[in-house]
Motif scaffolding. Structure first.
Motif, PDB file in Angstrom:
ATOM      1  N   VAL A 192      -8.384  -4.474  -0.029  1.00 16.41           N
ATOM      2  CA  VAL A 192      -8.041  -5.540   0.917  1.00 16.41           C
ATOM      3  C   VAL A 192      -8.389  -6.904   0.333  1.00 16.41           C
ATOM      4  O   VAL A 192      -7.639  -7.872   0.500  1.00 16.41           O
ATOM      5  CB  VAL A 192      -8.778  -5.327   2.262  1.00 16.41           C
ATOM      6  N   ASP A 259      -1.738   2.929   4.593  1.00 19.39           N
ATOM      7  CA  ASP A 259      -0.690   2.240   5.353  1.00 19.39           C
ATOM      8  C   ASP A 259      -1.187   1.729   6.703  1.00 19.39           C
ATOM      9  O   ASP A 259      -0.622   0.777   7.258  1.00 19.39           O
ATOM     10  CB  ASP A 259       0.504   3.177   5.575  1.00 19.39           C
ATOM     11  N   PRO A 262      -3.590  -2.279   7.224  1.00 17.91           N
ATOM     12  CA  PRO A 262      -3.160  -3.630   7.631  1.00 17.91           C
ATOM     13  C   PRO A 262      -3.161  -3.886   9.136  1.00 17.91           C
ATOM     14  O   PRO A 262      -3.032  -5.046   9.556  1.00 17.91           O
ATOM     15  CB  PRO A 262      -1.735  -3.724   7.067  1.00 17.91           C
ATOM     16  N   PHE A 265      -5.545  -6.607  10.003  1.00 13.45           N
ATOM     17  CA  PHE A 265      -5.481  -7.877   9.274  1.00 13.45           C
ATOM     18  C   PHE A 265      -5.456  -9.100  10.187  1.00 13.45           C
ATOM     19  O   PHE A 265      -5.361 -10.228   9.704  1.00 13.45           O
ATOM     20  CB  PHE A 265      -4.261  -7.897   8.345  1.00 13.45           C
ATOM     21  N   PRO A 268      -8.935 -10.813   8.890  1.00  9.03           N
ATOM     22  CA  PRO A 268      -9.090 -10.451   7.471  1.00  9.03           C
ATOM     23  C   PRO A 268     -10.472 -10.800   6.930  1.00  9.03           C
ATOM     24  O   PRO A 268     -11.215 -11.593   7.520  1.00  9.03           O
ATOM     25  CB  PRO A 268      -8.006 -11.286   6.787  1.00  9.03           C
ATOM     26  N   TYR A 275      -3.623 -10.566  -2.139  1.00  7.92           N
ATOM     27  CA  TYR A 275      -3.222  -9.839  -0.937  1.00  7.92           C
ATOM     28  C   TYR A 275      -3.306  -8.329  -1.174  1.00  7.92           C
ATOM     29  O   TYR A 275      -3.251  -7.849  -2.307  1.00  7.92           O
ATOM     30  CB  TYR A 275      -1.805 -10.239  -0.525  1.00  7.92           C
ATOM     31  N   TYR A 276      -3.413  -7.613  -0.093  1.00  5.12           N
ATOM     32  CA  TYR A 276      -3.519  -6.148  -0.098  1.00  5.12           C
ATOM     33  C   TYR A 276      -2.273  -5.513  -0.715  1.00  5.12           C
ATOM     34  O   TYR A 276      -1.178  -5.585  -0.157  1.00  5.12           O
ATOM     35  CB  TYR A 276      -3.687  -5.685   1.346  1.00  5.12           C
ATOM     36  N   SER A 277      -2.431  -4.924  -1.875  1.00 11.53           N
ATOM     37  CA  SER A 277      -1.326  -4.221  -2.538  1.00 11.53           C
ATOM     38  C   SER A 277      -1.924  -3.153  -3.436  1.00 11.53           C
ATOM     39  O   SER A 277      -2.983  -3.359  -4.037  1.00 11.53           O
ATOM     40  CB  SER A 277      -0.476  -5.189  -3.359  1.00 11.53           C
ATOM     41  N   TYR A 400      -5.254 -15.816   4.082  1.00 11.89           N
ATOM     42  CA  TYR A 400      -4.770 -14.491   3.699  1.00 11.89           C
ATOM     43  C   TYR A 400      -3.247 -14.425   3.778  1.00 11.89           C
ATOM     44  O   TYR A 400      -2.598 -13.759   2.964  1.00 11.89           O
ATOM     45  CB  TYR A 400      -5.405 -13.426   4.594  1.00 11.89           C
ATOM     46  N   HIS A 401      -2.677 -15.130   4.756  1.00 12.93           N
ATOM     47  CA  HIS A 401      -1.214 -15.197   4.864  1.00 12.93           C
ATOM     48  C   HIS A 401      -0.633 -15.940   3.660  1.00 12.93           C
ATOM     49  O   HIS A 401       0.437 -15.580   3.151  1.00 12.93           O
ATOM     50  CB  HIS A 401      -0.821 -15.894   6.162  1.00 12.93           C
ATOM     51  N   LYS A 404      -0.524 -13.606   0.864  1.00 16.37           N
ATOM     52  CA  LYS A 404       0.608 -12.691   1.036  1.00 16.37           C
ATOM     53  C   LYS A 404       1.894 -13.326   0.515  1.00 16.37           C
ATOM     54  O   LYS A 404       2.695 -12.663  -0.158  1.00 16.37           O
ATOM     55  CB  LYS A 404       0.763 -12.320   2.516  1.00 16.37           C
TER      56      LYS A 404
END
Length: 440
Positions: A192, A259, A262, A265, A268, A275-277, A400-401, A404
């Motif tokens: 995260v 999955d 999020p 979030f 966060p 970002y979360y990936s 955090y956005h 993203k």
């Protein structure tokens, strides 16, 4: 929290100073007399959960620590129930794990002398294989032998063995509460925050996750059940009961777990760098490639930047440690087990008659709403473990956005460059074929 809601309860907790290196725990005589005379229920939760613990330390804590607690419990006059908390993975060298003790080539009395010999031999692979018998680490090995010790030494006690799954944060009261970020929780947290992008595991395998409040509820119910069945067990000379607290139904797979993360979030975590990936791959070669691409190279770049601004270069070392942890955990992420849980099923049926208490001691994992759970998972870690300021949620959410957006931009840019490269290769191939056709 209890200090605010029910401070009187805390006065019932009496901490006792012990020395686990001492044979008799070095408890002062007055306290020992009180323990022997007043205690009725014992939960043995002594354990080191480090997968990479040294063999000697794991034996000292998980095996000898249990032996000392058993010795203490044998002297308790009013003992009603002794519950040894083990793990579902104490026999993870086999796929089907029932509520029973499984044989090892060694007896529990032979563990320490054989371990000493192996330590003298040092890097003798055959000797280690002889001891571990395909158990992946010192944690599972010593937990296995601790079970055997309890099984043989507590037969005439009201005793039992409780095997929980992977314990994670609270579900019902104080949703999301946790006091550690070990195991899968740690992987999720650092994913995260953008530090981990590649995980070595199989997306189709069950994760065997268990909220801590459901684990505790089952543990308490187990203690009651052990006491209720004790006389009948002695009369029939039955083995001590073992409880595998896990269900195949409603058991999240690793992909489902990642999955659902999020959903939390809206609150966060601070100090995120990306970002979360993530990728979850079951190929070790692919993991090595992705780990080098997404972890090692960025760590090298961050260390260069740290050096340029006069800070310590810590990232390559940190990521090397992270890689080791991910590989150690992969044993559990790449495999799946079938757990027999007849005793837990029967215990659920027995507790139905206590309908007025059922809500307080629910431990039926099949009824968990994981969507609801994960809405509080990250916020709980943020609030209770990291103790981050709730007042800055909007600012952190905006940041955090922004991360993203950067992530999505880079992702589509990478897709574009890759597709363009592939297109150029195809055009080159088609072009050569066209020229050959014209020459003909």
């Amino acid at each position: 929290m209890l200090r605010e809601t029910n401070p009187a309860v805390l006065r019932k907790i009496i901490p006792i100073e012990v020395d686990y290196n001492a044979y008799d725990l070095n408890i002062d005589p007055q306290t020992l007399d009180r323990l022997h005379g007043e205690v009725q229920i014992v939960f043995n939760v002594v354990a080191s959960v480090k997968f990479n613990e040294s063999l000697n330390d794991a034996i000292q804590i998980n095996f000898l620590g249990t032996k000392k607690i058993v010795k203490l419990a044998l002297g308790i006059e009013k003992l009603k129930s002794f519950v040894h908390v083990s793990t579902l993975y104490s026999n993870c060298n086999r796929q089907d794990i029932d509520e029973k003790i499984y044989d090892h080539i060694l007896s529990y009395n032979e563990l320490i002398p054989v371990a000493k010999v192996i330590q003298h031999l040092k890097d003798d692979v055959n000797a280690e294989q002889f001891l571990f018998q395909n158990l992946p680490n010192t944690y599972t090995l010593t937990k296995h032998f601790a079970e055997k010790l309890v099984y043989h030494q507590t037969f005439f006690m009201p005793s039992g063995i409780f095997r929980p799954g992977v314990v994670i944060s609270n579900y019902k009261d104080f949703p999301g509460y946790t006091d550690n970020v070990n195991g899968p929780t740690g992987v999720v947290v650092w994913t995260v925050r953008g530090y981990i992008h590649c995980i070595y595991g199989d997306v189709t395998k069950r994760a065997n996750l268990m909220p801590v409040d459901y684990c505790i509820n089952a543990l308490i119910a187990t203690a009651w059940d052990i006491h209720e069945n004790y006389q009948e067990r002695l009369r029939t000379c039955s083995n001590i009961p073992i409880y595998n607290h896990m269900f195949n139904e409603n058991n999240l797979k690793w992909k489902e777990l990642m999955d659902l993360v999020p959903l939390g979030f809206h609150e966060p975590l601070q100090k995120s760098i990306w970002y979360y990936s993530y990728f979850i791959v079951s190929s070790k070669i692919m993991f090595k490639i992705l780990n080098f691409t997404y972890h090692t190279i960025p760590a090298f770049i961050m260390d260069i930047l740290a050096f340029m601004i006069g800070k310590k270069m810590i990232y390559r070392r940190a990521y090397a440690k992270t890689e080791k942890i991910l590989i150690i955990m992969s044993f559990f992420g790449l495999r799946e087990w079938n757990f027999g849980n007849r005793n837990i099923q029967m215990l659920l049926e027995k507790t139905k008659k206590f309908s007025y208490q059922r809500g307080s001691f629910d431990f039926d994992m099949r009824k968990i709403n994981w969507t609801e759970y994960f809405r509080n998972f990250i916020p709980g870690i943020k609030r209770y473990y990291f103790k981050e300021n709730a007042g800055s949620v909007k600012r952190i959410a905006a940041y955090y956005h922004w991360l993203k957006r950067i992530h999505v931009t880079f992702k589509y840019l990478a897709y574009f460059l890759c597709s363009r490269k592939i297109l150029n290769i195809l055009l080159a191939i088609l072009g050569r074929n066209f020229v050959k056709y014209c020459v003909k």
